[in-house]
Motif scaffolding. Structure first.
Motif, PDB file in Angstrom:
ATOM      1  N   ASN A  34      -1.884  39.484   7.322  1.00 44.08           N
ATOM      2  CA  ASN A  34      -2.484  39.474   5.920  1.00 44.08           C
ATOM      3  C   ASN A  34      -4.071  39.943   5.875  1.00 44.08           C
ATOM      4  OD1 ASN A  34      -0.172  38.825   4.885  1.00 44.08           O
ATOM      5  ND2 ASN A  34      -0.482  36.599   4.845  1.00 44.08           N
ATOM      6  N   PRO A  66      12.349  43.401   1.784  1.00 41.45           N
ATOM      7  CA  PRO A  66      12.605  42.453   0.711  1.00 41.45           C
ATOM      8  C   PRO A  66      14.286  42.537   0.045  1.00 41.45           C
ATOM      9  CG  PRO A  66      10.493  43.400   0.498  1.00 41.45           C
ATOM     10  CD  PRO A  66      11.308  44.087   1.498  1.00 41.45           C
ATOM     11  N   ARG A  90      13.965  37.822  -2.760  1.00 35.63           N
ATOM     12  CA  ARG A  90      12.375  37.765  -2.983  1.00 35.63           C
ATOM     13  C   ARG A  90      11.882  39.350  -2.816  1.00 35.63           C
ATOM     14  NH1 ARG A  90       9.580  33.213   0.491  1.00 35.63           N
ATOM     15  NH2 ARG A  90       7.715  33.986  -0.797  1.00 35.63           N
ATOM     16  N   ASP A  91      10.744  39.655  -3.500  1.00 35.12           N
ATOM     17  CA  ASP A  91      10.430  41.063  -3.177  1.00 35.12           C
ATOM     18  C   ASP A  91       8.668  40.803  -2.775  1.00 35.12           C
ATOM     19  OD1 ASP A  91       9.018  40.498  -5.523  1.00 35.12           O
ATOM     20  OD2 ASP A  91       9.647  42.132  -6.656  1.00 35.12           O
ATOM     21  N   ASP A  92       8.404  39.664  -2.561  1.00 25.90           N
ATOM     22  CA  ASP A  92       6.815  39.484  -2.401  1.00 25.90           C
ATOM     23  C   ASP A  92       6.718  39.580  -0.840  1.00 25.90           C
ATOM     24  OD1 ASP A  92       8.293  36.995  -2.251  1.00 25.90           O
ATOM     25  OD2 ASP A  92       6.642  35.903  -2.525  1.00 25.90           O
ATOM     26  N   ILE A  93       7.434  39.185   0.020  1.00 24.60           N
ATOM     27  CA  ILE A  93       7.491  39.428   1.358  1.00 24.60           C
ATOM     28  C   ILE A  93       8.314  40.215   2.424  1.00 24.60           C
ATOM     29  CG2 ILE A  93       6.516  36.874   1.311  1.00 24.60           C
ATOM     30  CD1 ILE A  93       9.348  36.210   2.619  1.00 24.60           C
ATOM     31  N   TYR A  94       8.074  40.448   3.385  1.00 25.83           N
ATOM     32  CA  TYR A  94       8.706  41.162   4.429  1.00 25.83           C
ATOM     33  C   TYR A  94       8.667  39.964   5.333  1.00 25.83           C
ATOM     34  CZ  TYR A  94       7.802  45.999   3.072  1.00 25.83           C
ATOM     35  OH  TYR A  94       7.560  47.056   2.250  1.00 25.83           O
ATOM     36  N   GLU A 109       6.417  35.415   7.786  1.00 21.07           N
ATOM     37  CA  GLU A 109       6.637  36.028   6.324  1.00 21.07           C
ATOM     38  C   GLU A 109       5.222  36.968   6.148  1.00 21.07           C
ATOM     39  OE1 GLU A 109       7.202  32.961   3.613  1.00 21.07           O
ATOM     40  OE2 GLU A 109       9.052  32.154   4.979  1.00 21.07           O
ATOM     41  N   GLU A 111       2.929  39.082   3.436  1.00 26.32           N
ATOM     42  CA  GLU A 111       3.001  39.283   2.102  1.00 26.32           C
ATOM     43  C   GLU A 111       2.903  40.671   1.741  1.00 26.32           C
ATOM     44  OE1 GLU A 111      -0.098  36.906   0.160  1.00 26.32           O
ATOM     45  OE2 GLU A 111       0.020  35.387   1.676  1.00 26.32           O
ATOM     46  N   ARG A 112       3.494  41.193   0.821  1.00 28.25           N
ATOM     47  CA  ARG A 112       3.331  42.676   0.742  1.00 28.25           C
ATOM     48  C   ARG A 112       2.113  43.049   0.212  1.00 28.25           C
ATOM     49  NH1 ARG A 112       8.478  44.723  -2.453  1.00 28.25           N
ATOM     50  NH2 ARG A 112       7.356  46.761  -1.928  1.00 28.25           N
ATOM     51  N   LEU A 113       1.415  42.495  -0.760  1.00 28.39           N
ATOM     52  CA  LEU A 113       0.171  42.801  -1.035  1.00 28.39           C
ATOM     53  C   LEU A 113      -0.168  43.996  -1.522  1.00 28.39           C
ATOM     54  CD1 LEU A 113      -1.978  40.530   1.282  1.00 28.39           C
ATOM     55  CD2 LEU A 113      -1.429  40.012  -1.094  1.00 28.39           C
ATOM     56  N   LYS A 114       0.864  44.725  -2.357  1.00 30.41           N
ATOM     57  CA  LYS A 114       0.782  46.271  -2.866  1.00 30.41           C
ATOM     58  C   LYS A 114       0.884  47.268  -1.423  1.00 30.41           C
ATOM     59  CE  LYS A 114      -1.513  45.055  -6.957  1.00 30.41           C
ATOM     60  NZ  LYS A 114      -2.338  45.329  -7.932  1.00 30.41           N
TER      61      LYS A 114
END
Length: 136
Positions: A34, A66, A90-94, A109, A111-114
């Motif tokens: 991250n 995701p 979920r679509d907020d993590i890989y 986990e 985070e995608r963070l754009k």
């Protein structure tokens, strides 16, 4: 009655402690990745060597997208793994899942963070070929 409840409670605790699961969530790796995401400039791609972030034995690492279902996850890994993150909804993590000797040993986990993560044209990473790409 109290004695019976004590026996039942003890039995439940014993069963929970006998979990055969040896994989663990690697929060330290999550923090490192991250932090790497934040350093990637907008509209750019950077490459990161995963082996420099970990200190355990692994022979394959899989990047799970995701919304991957449990069935597709196990098909991708080739081993049984019960996903504790519920990535299928979920679509907020890989998920980055590490396997050693056909057994999941750790996962993270991310985070995608754009951002978009990829392994390039590889199906999975190996210690000798361990580059993950982060695109913003």
């Amino acid at each position: 009655m109290i004695k019976q409840m004590g026996v039942v409670l003890f039995s439940l605790l014993l069963l929970m402690g006998c979990n055969d699961s040896s994989e663990k969530r690697n929060t330290e790796l999550e923090e490192k990745l991250n932090s790497s995401i934040i350093m990637v400039s907008d509209n750019s791609t950077s490459a990161h060597y995963i082996d420099s972030f970990v200190d355990f034995k692994w022979d394959k690492a899989f990047l799970v997208q995701p919304y991957t279902t449990q069935t597709d996850l196990e098909k991708q890994l080739g081993v049984k793994f019960t996903d504790p993150s519920n990535i299928g909804t979920r679509d907020d993590i890989y998920l980055l899942i590490f396997v050693n000797e056909n057994k999941v040993v750790q996962y993270a986990e991310i985070e995608r963070l754009k951002t978009t993560f990829s392994l390039g044209d590889k199906e999975y990473l190996e210690p000798s070929n361990d580059i993950i790409y982060i695109e913003r």
